[in-house]
Design an enzyme around this catalytic site. Structure first.
Site, PDB file in Angstrom:
ATOM      1  N   CYS A 102      14.564  30.862  61.280  1.00 40.73           N
ATOM      2  CA  CYS A 102      13.350  31.473  60.733  1.00 40.73           C
ATOM      3  C   CYS A 102      13.454  31.642  59.213  1.00 40.73           C
ATOM      4  O   CYS A 102      14.496  31.416  58.613  1.00 40.73           O
ATOM      5  CB  CYS A 102      13.105  32.826  61.390  1.00 40.73           C
ATOM      6  SG  CYS A 102      14.374  34.044  60.976  1.00 40.73           S
ATOM      7  N   ALA A 129      16.129  33.908  57.942  1.00 42.98           N
ATOM      8  CA  ALA A 129      17.451  33.268  57.960  1.00 42.98           C
ATOM      9  C   ALA A 129      17.654  32.445  56.688  1.00 42.98           C
ATOM     10  O   ALA A 129      18.728  32.470  56.085  1.00 42.98           O
ATOM     11  CB  ALA A 129      17.588  32.366  59.192  1.00 42.98           C
ATOM     12  N   ARG A 165      27.708  32.897  59.164  1.00 49.85           N
ATOM     13  CA  ARG A 165      27.743  31.667  58.370  1.00 49.85           C
ATOM     14  C   ARG A 165      29.053  31.665  57.601  1.00 49.85           C
ATOM     15  O   ARG A 165      29.400  32.661  56.989  1.00 49.85           O
ATOM     16  CB  ARG A 165      26.542  31.664  57.427  1.00 49.85           C
ATOM     17  CG  ARG A 165      26.238  30.335  56.782  1.00 49.85           C
ATOM     18  CD  ARG A 165      24.782  30.336  56.373  1.00 49.85           C
ATOM     19  NE  ARG A 165      24.444  29.266  55.463  1.00 49.85           N
ATOM     20  CZ  ARG A 165      24.422  29.399  54.142  1.00 49.85           C
ATOM     21  NH1 ARG A 165      24.740  30.541  53.577  1.00 49.85           N
ATOM     22  NH2 ARG A 165      24.058  28.383  53.393  1.00 49.85           N
ATOM     23  N   HIS A 222      13.924  29.727  51.912  1.00 52.80           N
ATOM     24  CA  HIS A 222      14.599  29.219  50.709  1.00 52.80           C
ATOM     25  C   HIS A 222      13.687  29.394  49.501  1.00 52.80           C
ATOM     26  O   HIS A 222      14.095  29.863  48.459  1.00 52.80           O
ATOM     27  CB  HIS A 222      14.897  27.719  50.832  1.00 52.80           C
ATOM     28  CG  HIS A 222      15.767  27.336  51.989  1.00 52.80           C
ATOM     29  ND1 HIS A 222      15.643  26.128  52.626  1.00 52.80           N
ATOM     30  CD2 HIS A 222      16.777  27.989  52.607  1.00 52.80           C
ATOM     31  CE1 HIS A 222      16.550  26.050  53.581  1.00 52.80           C
ATOM     32  NE2 HIS A 222      17.245  27.168  53.600  1.00 52.80           N
TER      33      HIS A 222
HETATM   34 FE1  CFM Z   1      21.026  23.066  52.497  1.00 51.86          FE
HETATM   35 FE2  CFM Z   1      21.663  22.272  54.695  1.00 51.86          FE
HETATM   36 FE3  CFM Z   1      20.371  24.600  54.357  1.00 51.86          FE
HETATM   37 FE4  CFM Z   1      22.936  24.286  53.555  1.00 51.86          FE
HETATM   38 FE5  CFM Z   1      23.806  25.364  55.913  1.00 51.86          FE
HETATM   39 FE6  CFM Z   1      22.480  23.326  56.969  1.00 51.86          FE
HETATM   40 FE7  CFM Z   1      21.257  25.641  56.675  1.00 51.86          FE
HETATM   41 MO1  CFM Z   1      23.137  25.387  58.432  1.00 51.86          MO
HETATM   42  S1  CFM Z   1      22.979  22.250  53.081  1.00 51.86           S
HETATM   43  S2  CFM Z   1      21.265  25.232  52.610  1.00 51.86           S
HETATM   44  S3  CFM Z   1      24.769  25.391  53.946  1.00 51.86           S
HETATM   45  S4  CFM Z   1      19.696  22.602  54.134  1.00 51.86           S
HETATM   46  S5  CFM Z   1      24.482  23.942  57.284  1.00 51.86           S
HETATM   47  S6  CFM Z   1      22.141  21.167  56.435  1.00 51.86           S
HETATM   48  S7  CFM Z   1      21.126  24.314  58.277  1.00 51.86           S
HETATM   49  S8  CFM Z   1      22.854  27.015  56.858  1.00 51.86           S
HETATM   50  S9  CFM Z   1      19.475  26.173  55.613  1.00 51.86           S
END
Ligand code: CFM
Length: 542
Positions: free
Chosen positions: A60, A63, A94, A194
């Site tokens: 989500c 997260a 994480r 993000h």
């Molecule tokens: Fe970028 Fe990723 Fe992500 Fe990531 Fe991660 Fe991920 Fe993630 Mo899991 S590199 S920041 S450190 S998109 S592994 S492939 S899914 S936490 S949001």
């Protein structure tokens, strides 16, 4: 180039994947399952809502904001405004590592801060409780900063976390307090979180400290979260080359690094999906260009170091980078030549997040392994097809829900590090500034690209292709392994890593060799394959 494996025709596989869905669902899913052609990249449907009823790998918005972007910064108290479950289940899950300055250095990452919202707060409002929690955290720790993360009920009842943040910031005086409207439902996945995280860090933190901390070649590393110690390995390499890391967003970082990050001369991006907003905003406001790099894979690490050196156009730096590569590569080559004959021709599939499904194909390639199918959980079309498609991406209601900051050049601090002519010259020489080509040009013709893969589709894929390794996360791990296929967690790296840089590549080669060549998988009989005796009813009827 065609895929060299003799596997079923991808269009037949696609049909198989869609066959059991009701027609409307099949039609929608069909747009997210495409057969790749690296020459003429087909369009992928991405960053749209998951169809209700489908088991997705996605997380989500909360997260993405709290866990992913802000989680790795050790000296910001991350206070979750919401029911305790949202904190507890996001607590230390994480594997983002950090190195505090000495035993007394600030590090709140191991703590779990929550307002522990109860029914009464949902009914009568939770702002009072939030203020109390901020005061309590402040009294106990005197942190430099507190970030407030909104969970779903906060948005539903309308608590104003930003007003509370402002009030408490003024009251306490020496603590930077800012809120995030990152309620879980804010977007279609963690990707929205993000963006929200980027906006608020940019608004409230970046640019607050103008101190020039020295260094000839100053960069920020964007979108590297230090999972399994990756950032430590990259830091080691940069230091060895004489490149100064001003700030890391956000693996192994402090809030002061963010405050000071506008003093860097180049932003390099590891994970494009989670942080490209920050790079663009910093370029507009401060004049810092950005460049995509990839430190996953020995070859791509070498390439990334060379590209950073070329940006600075300094002969001594370029020479030093070559020396470092020459020092690091022999160990890599030694391991590869031993392992390669055992891994060559094996088949991998990668379904992870928003950038690793792309980056890790490099490492598999170095092992002579082929990626036959890959996809992101929450990538956007540009992560698949390249940034050139950005102007054509349809802006839907879900995207409009997330604020786009209006950024303009800072009247005092905007200082273009390079003129447009200089950048154009570097580009003409092959340095792809402000570019990301996406995953699909690097995948072979006939490979299957699948966005937001469903649980059912992954099971079918495994059944049809029988890969030697499947890469995903903890939710998928044991189901896949029960099918007799090893699963490598590319989110947490299981318990391993680092996998970045040269040392990381060696770690990865060895782990993958162990997994794809272990005979134990062939001995597994899935519980559902065991001979079934007549089912007995286990319930009682009156
Ligand atoms: Fe970028 Fe990723 Fe992500 Fe990531 Fe991660 Fe991920 Fe993630 Mo899991 S590199 S920041 S450190 S998109 S592994 S492939 S899914 S936490 S949001």
């Amino acid at each position: 180039m065609e895929s060299t494996n003799k596997y079923p025709d991808p269009s037949v596989v696609k049909e198989e994947l869609l066959k059991k869905y009701p027609p409307k669902v099949a039609k929608k899913r069909g747009k997210s399952i495409v057969i790749n052609d690296p020459e003429e990249i087909p369009q992928v449907q991405a960053n749209t809502r998951t169809i209700p009823g489908i088991i997705t790998q996605r997380g989500c918005s909360y997260a993405g904001c709290k866990g992913v972007v802000l989680g790795p910064t050790r000296d910001i108290v991350n206070l979750v405004h919401g029911p305790i479950g949202c904190s507890f289940y996001a607590w230390l899950t994480r594997r983002n590592q950090t190195r505090p300055d000495g035993p007394d250095g600030e590090n709140y990452m191991t703590y779990c801060f929550s307002t522990d919202m109860q029914e009464e707060h949902v009914v009568f409002g939770g702002e009072k409780k939030l203020k109390q929690a901020i005061q309590e955290a402040y009294d106990l720790f005197h942190p430099k900063a507190i970030g407030i993360f909104s969970t779903c009920p906060v948005g539903l009842i309308g608590d104003d976390v930003h007003a509370v943040a402002k009030e408490m910031r003024e009251k306490l005086g020496d603590c930077n307090i800012f809120g995030f409207s990152c309620e879980g439902y804010k977007g279609v996945s963690q990707s929205a979180g993000h963006h929200i995280a980027n906006n608020q860090v940019f608004k409230h933190v970046v640019g607050l400290d103008d101190t020039d901390k020295g260094g000839k070649f100053k960069i920020n590393m964007l979108g590297e979260y230090n999972i399994g110690g990756d950032a430590f390995e990259i830091e080691r390499l940069l230091e060895k080359c004489g490149i100064t890391l001003v700030a890391s967003f956000s693996g192994n970082s402090t809030i002061n690094q963010f405050e000071n990050s506008h003093t860097a001369d180049l932003n390099v991006i590891m994970c494009h999906r989670s942080i490209n907003y920050m790079a663009e905003m910093m370029e507009t406001k401060y004049g810092i260009p950005w460049m995509k790099v990839n430190f996953i894979g020995a070859e791509s690490s070498a390439k990334s170091l060379r590209r950073i050196a070329r940006y600075f156009e300094d002969d001594a730096l370029m020479a030093r980078v070559e020396e470092v590569i020459a020092e690091e590569m022999p160990a890599v080559d030694a391991v590869i030549s031993e392992i390669y004959p055992r891994t060559k021709g094996k088949l991998a599939m990668l379904f992870v997040g928003g950038s690793r499904a792309h980056h890790y194909q490099e490492l598999f390639g170095e092992l002579g392994m082929e990626t036959l199918s890959a996809g992101y959980e929450f990538g956007h079309r540009d992560d698949y097809e390249g940034r050139k498609v950005i102007p054509n991406i349809k802006v839907d209601a879900d995207t409009k829900n997330i604020e786009e900051l209006k950024v303009t050049p800072d009247p005092d601090k905007y200082k273009p590090r390079r003129t447009e002519e200089e950048l154009a010259k570097l580009k003409a020489e092959g340095l792809d500034i402000r570019e990301y080509e996406g995953m699909m040009p690097d995948m072979k013709r006939g490979t299957l690209v699948i966005d937001d893969i469903s649980h059912y589709e992954s099971e079918k894929l495994i059944e049809l292709y029988k890969p030697d390794i499947f890469c995903a996360g903890i939710k998928e791990k044991y189901v896949v392994q029960k099918m007799g296929v090893p699963l490598k967690q590319l989110h947490s790296y299981d318990y391993g890593g680092p996998y970045a840089g040269f040392t990381g590549a060696i770690n990865f080669y060895k782990d993958i060799d162990r997994m794809v060549n272990s005979r134990v998988w062939k001995l597994i009989q899935a519980p559902w394959e065991e001979v079934q005796t007549e089912l007995e009813a286990t319930y009682v009827t009156q």
